[in-house]
Scaffold this motif. Structure first.
Motif, PDB file in Angstrom:
ATOM      1  N   GLY A 169       3.395   2.659  -1.568  1.00 44.65           N
ATOM      2  CA  GLY A 169       4.220   3.361  -0.809  1.00 44.65           C
ATOM      3  C   GLY A 169       3.557   4.564   0.296  1.00 44.65           C
ATOM      4  N   MET A 170       2.360   4.690  -0.300  1.00 39.49           N
ATOM      5  CA  MET A 170       1.380   5.596   0.648  1.00 39.49           C
ATOM      6  C   MET A 170       0.879   4.720   1.524  1.00 39.49           C
ATOM      7  SD  MET A 170       0.916   8.777  -0.210  1.00 39.49           S
ATOM      8  CE  MET A 170      -0.925   9.121   0.122  1.00 39.49           C
ATOM      9  N   PRO A 171       1.350   5.203   3.041  1.00 42.15           N
ATOM     10  CA  PRO A 171       1.049   4.083   4.171  1.00 42.15           C
ATOM     11  C   PRO A 171      -0.237   4.544   4.836  1.00 42.15           C
ATOM     12  CG  PRO A 171       2.475   5.744   4.609  1.00 42.15           C
ATOM     13  CD  PRO A 171       2.271   5.837   3.236  1.00 42.15           C
ATOM     14  N   PHE A 172      -1.156   5.361   4.514  1.00 41.78           N
ATOM     15  CA  PHE A 172      -2.374   5.766   5.171  1.00 41.78           C
ATOM     16  C   PHE A 172      -3.516   5.671   4.358  1.00 41.78           C
ATOM     17  CE2 PHE A 172      -0.515   9.843   3.849  1.00 41.78           C
ATOM     18  CZ  PHE A 172      -1.561  10.409   3.420  1.00 41.78           C
ATOM     19  N   ASP A 173      -4.756   5.898   4.958  1.00 41.78           N
ATOM     20  CA  ASP A 173      -6.015   5.966   4.164  1.00 41.78           C
ATOM     21  C   ASP A 173      -6.176   7.317   3.657  1.00 41.78           C
ATOM     22  OD1 ASP A 173      -6.990   3.327   4.340  1.00 41.78           O
ATOM     23  OD2 ASP A 173      -7.675   3.531   6.224  1.00 41.78           O
ATOM     24  N   GLY A 174      -5.935   7.592   2.632  1.00 43.30           N
ATOM     25  CA  GLY A 174      -6.156   9.243   2.219  1.00 43.30           C
ATOM     26  C   GLY A 174      -5.308   9.130   0.936  1.00 43.30           C
ATOM     27  N   MET A 217      -1.021  -8.886 -18.337  1.00 42.70           N
ATOM     28  CA  MET A 217      -0.660  -9.510 -17.310  1.00 42.70           C
ATOM     29  C   MET A 217      -1.531  -8.929 -16.253  1.00 42.70           C
ATOM     30  SD  MET A 217       3.183  -8.792 -15.450  1.00 42.70           S
ATOM     31  CE  MET A 217       3.878 -10.078 -16.574  1.00 42.70           C
ATOM     32  N   ARG A 218      -1.619  -9.723 -15.272  1.00 43.06           N
ATOM     33  CA  ARG A 218      -2.517  -9.473 -14.109  1.00 43.06           C
ATOM     34  C   ARG A 218      -1.703  -9.460 -12.899  1.00 43.06           C
ATOM     35  NH1 ARG A 218      -7.641 -12.571 -16.329  1.00 43.06           N
ATOM     36  NH2 ARG A 218      -9.047 -11.012 -16.348  1.00 43.06           N
ATOM     37  N   LEU A 219      -1.709  -8.560 -11.827  1.00 46.85           N
ATOM     38  CA  LEU A 219      -1.095  -8.606 -10.618  1.00 46.85           C
ATOM     39  C   LEU A 219      -1.982  -8.488  -9.506  1.00 46.85           C
ATOM     40  CD1 LEU A 219       1.674  -6.217  -9.723  1.00 46.85           C
ATOM     41  CD2 LEU A 219      -0.247  -6.322  -8.301  1.00 46.85           C
ATOM     42  N   LEU A 220      -1.974  -9.236  -8.567  1.00 49.53           N
ATOM     43  CA  LEU A 220      -2.527  -9.637  -7.634  1.00 49.53           C
ATOM     44  C   LEU A 220      -1.985  -9.021  -6.121  1.00 49.53           C
ATOM     45  CD1 LEU A 220      -5.910 -10.867  -7.090  1.00 49.53           C
ATOM     46  CD2 LEU A 220      -4.453 -12.673  -6.000  1.00 49.53           C
ATOM     47  N   HIS A 221      -2.594  -8.126  -5.400  1.00 51.68           N
ATOM     48  CA  HIS A 221      -1.975  -7.556  -4.312  1.00 51.68           C
ATOM     49  C   HIS A 221      -2.867  -7.731  -3.123  1.00 51.68           C
ATOM     50  CE1 HIS A 221      -0.379  -4.404  -1.589  1.00 51.68           C
ATOM     51  NE2 HIS A 221       0.667  -4.440  -2.449  1.00 51.68           N
ATOM     52  N   GLY A 222      -2.812  -8.319  -2.036  1.00 50.43           N
ATOM     53  CA  GLY A 222      -3.745  -8.534  -1.154  1.00 50.43           C
ATOM     54  C   GLY A 222      -3.121  -8.164   0.274  1.00 50.43           C
ATOM     55  N   VAL A 223      -3.841  -7.339   0.963  1.00 48.12           N
ATOM     56  CA  VAL A 223      -3.115  -6.699   2.247  1.00 48.12           C
ATOM     57  C   VAL A 223      -4.018  -7.303   3.510  1.00 48.12           C
ATOM     58  CG1 VAL A 223      -2.511  -4.848   3.491  1.00 48.12           C
ATOM     59  CG2 VAL A 223      -2.218  -4.855   1.171  1.00 48.12           C
ATOM     60  N   GLY A 224      -5.396  -6.817   3.435  1.00 44.89           N
ATOM     61  CA  GLY A 224      -6.457  -6.981   4.495  1.00 44.89           C
ATOM     62  C   GLY A 224      -5.739  -6.529   5.842  1.00 44.89           C
ATOM     63  N   LEU A 225      -5.948  -7.372   6.923  1.00 36.59           N
ATOM     64  CA  LEU A 225      -5.437  -6.883   8.233  1.00 36.59           C
ATOM     65  C   LEU A 225      -4.322  -8.046   8.670  1.00 36.59           C
ATOM     66  CD1 LEU A 225      -8.806  -6.304  10.040  1.00 36.59           C
ATOM     67  CD2 LEU A 225      -7.341  -4.804   8.969  1.00 36.59           C
ATOM     68  N   ALA A 226      -3.841  -8.811   7.657  1.00 37.39           N
ATOM     69  CA  ALA A 226      -2.813  -9.860   8.144  1.00 37.39           C
ATOM     70  C   ALA A 226      -1.334  -8.966   7.937  1.00 37.39           C
ATOM     71  CB  ALA A 226      -2.866 -11.080   7.181  1.00 37.39           C
ATOM     72  N   PRO A 227      -0.188  -9.669   8.394  1.00 40.48           N
ATOM     73  CA  PRO A 227       1.119  -9.045   8.298  1.00 40.48           C
ATOM     74  C   PRO A 227       1.711  -9.437   7.279  1.00 40.48           C
ATOM     75  CG  PRO A 227       0.702 -10.937   9.913  1.00 40.48           C
ATOM     76  CD  PRO A 227      -0.490 -10.530   9.585  1.00 40.48           C
ATOM     77  N   LEU A 228       1.076 -10.176   6.246  1.00 37.56           N
ATOM     78  CA  LEU A 228       1.873 -10.628   4.952  1.00 37.56           C
ATOM     79  C   LEU A 228       0.809 -10.444   3.817  1.00 37.56           C
ATOM     80  CD1 LEU A 228       2.438 -14.267   6.030  1.00 37.56           C
ATOM     81  CD2 LEU A 228       4.102 -12.482   5.991  1.00 37.56           C
ATOM     82  N   LEU A 229       1.473 -10.174   2.662  1.00 33.50           N
ATOM     83  CA  LEU A 229       0.949  -9.770   1.366  1.00 33.50           C
ATOM     84  C   LEU A 229       0.902 -10.810   0.403  1.00 33.50           C
ATOM     85  CD1 LEU A 229       2.400  -6.431   0.907  1.00 33.50           C
ATOM     86  CD2 LEU A 229       0.341  -6.681   2.118  1.00 33.50           C
ATOM     87  N   GLY A 250      -4.924  -1.545   1.456  1.00 30.72           N
ATOM     88  CA  GLY A 250      -4.999  -1.758   2.733  1.00 30.72           C
ATOM     89  C   GLY A 250      -6.188  -2.636   2.980  1.00 30.72           C
ATOM     90  N   SER A 251      -7.248  -2.653   2.255  1.00 32.79           N
ATOM     91  CA  SER A 251      -8.426  -3.007   2.813  1.00 32.79           C
ATOM     92  C   SER A 251      -8.995  -3.988   1.780  1.00 32.79           C
ATOM     93  CB  SER A 251      -9.612  -1.973   2.871  1.00 32.79           C
ATOM     94  OG  SER A 251      -9.212  -0.601   2.975  1.00 32.79           O
ATOM     95  N   HIS A 252      -8.397  -4.367   0.730  1.00 34.99           N
ATOM     96  CA  HIS A 252      -8.828  -5.123  -0.415  1.00 34.99           C
ATOM     97  C   HIS A 252      -7.784  -6.312  -0.675  1.00 34.99           C
ATOM     98  CE1 HIS A 252     -11.344  -1.587  -0.600  1.00 34.99           C
ATOM     99  NE2 HIS A 252     -12.549  -2.625  -0.602  1.00 34.99           N
ATOM    100  N   VAL A 253      -8.346  -7.269  -1.336  1.00 33.86           N
ATOM    101  CA  VAL A 253      -7.545  -8.014  -2.326  1.00 33.86           C
ATOM    102  C   VAL A 253      -7.574  -7.270  -3.718  1.00 33.86           C
ATOM    103  CG1 VAL A 253      -6.902 -10.113  -3.473  1.00 33.86           C
ATOM    104  CG2 VAL A 253      -7.292 -10.090  -1.174  1.00 33.86           C
ATOM    105  N   VAL A 254      -6.653  -6.928  -4.300  1.00 30.37           N
ATOM    106  CA  VAL A 254      -6.824  -6.084  -5.428  1.00 30.37           C
ATOM    107  C   VAL A 254      -6.174  -6.713  -6.659  1.00 30.37           C
ATOM    108  CG1 VAL A 254      -6.003  -3.961  -6.699  1.00 30.37           C
ATOM    109  CG2 VAL A 254      -6.744  -3.917  -4.265  1.00 30.37           C
TER     110      VAL A 254
END
Length: 208
Positions: free
Chosen positions: A64-69, A1-13, A145-149
């Motif tokens: 659920g980790m909301p920050f860069d780090g 199974m593959r899961l794709l998770h995209g965030v980038g700077l948009a308000p939608l995933l 938060g910075s890539h489509v994964v």
């Protein structure tokens, strides 16, 4: 199974599931900018990272980790980072729990899969309750938060793409999510035994 998770700077995933073929190559039509091998332990994705001269740490990938780090569980990891300047902080507890003691450093870099993540916050827990945790810590927004994964569980590898140029394959399904403090939520409906739908807002928890 593959899961794709995209965030980038948009308000939608963008969250996509599909059955994977035997071909271990990326499913996307775009070219990945990075590739990270991972392990799965108790259904959790463990990403290997190195912070400076530390040993390789197995870190849970947590949406659920909301920050860069990275939030690290074990005090001794601080000793492996002699060039990092830490300050003492208090970390809020879950729910109504009391804040716990930790140390924190900003503008630190870590690497994973040959990719360097710069300007990261590193928090090392000093709480006795985290010292026996089986993994070294958690991270999330640094990657999600910075890539489509694209996460390929069959091959235990994730592919990272630039959000601006990503093109998903034809036929994939899209679910719109919302971000609340950089944590993804999905509006859905639940029906029990054929009763009327009940609207719910649920948190998408990759670590669970």
């Amino acid at each position: 199974m593959r899961l794709l998770h995209g965030v980038g700077l948009a308000p939608l995933l963008l969250l996509v599931l599909r059955a994977t073929a035997a071909d271990p190559s990326p499913a996307s039509l775009s070219e990945p900018v990075g590739r990270i091998s991972f392990k799965v332990d108790r259904a959790r994705v463990l990403v290997p990272i190195q912070i400076g001269g530390s040993r390789v740490l197995d870190i849970t990938l947590d949406s659920g980790m909301p920050f860069d780090g990275v939030y690290l569980f074990h005090r001794e990891i601080q000793d492996e980072l002699p060039d990092v300047e830490f300050i003492e902080v208090r970390v809020p507890g879950a729910g109504a729990g009391e804040p716990s003691h930790a140390v924190m450093a900003d503008s630190v870099a870590f690497t994973s899969g040959g990719i360097e993540f710069e300007n990261q916050r590193i928090i090392v827990s000093q709480s006795p309750s985290t010292q026996s945790f089986p993994t070294s810590g958690v991270l999330g927004y640094s990657i999600l938060g910075s890539h489509v994964v694209e996460i390929d569980y069959d091959e235990s590898v994730m592919y990272l793409y630039e959000p601006e140029t990503y093109q998903p394959p034809a036929g994939w399904e899209r679910l719109d999510l919302t971000l609340q403090k950089n944590i993804p939520f999905l509006d859905a409906a639940v029906s029990v035994a054929g009763e009327d739908d009940i609207p719910v807002r649920v948190y998408i928890d990759l670590a669970s």
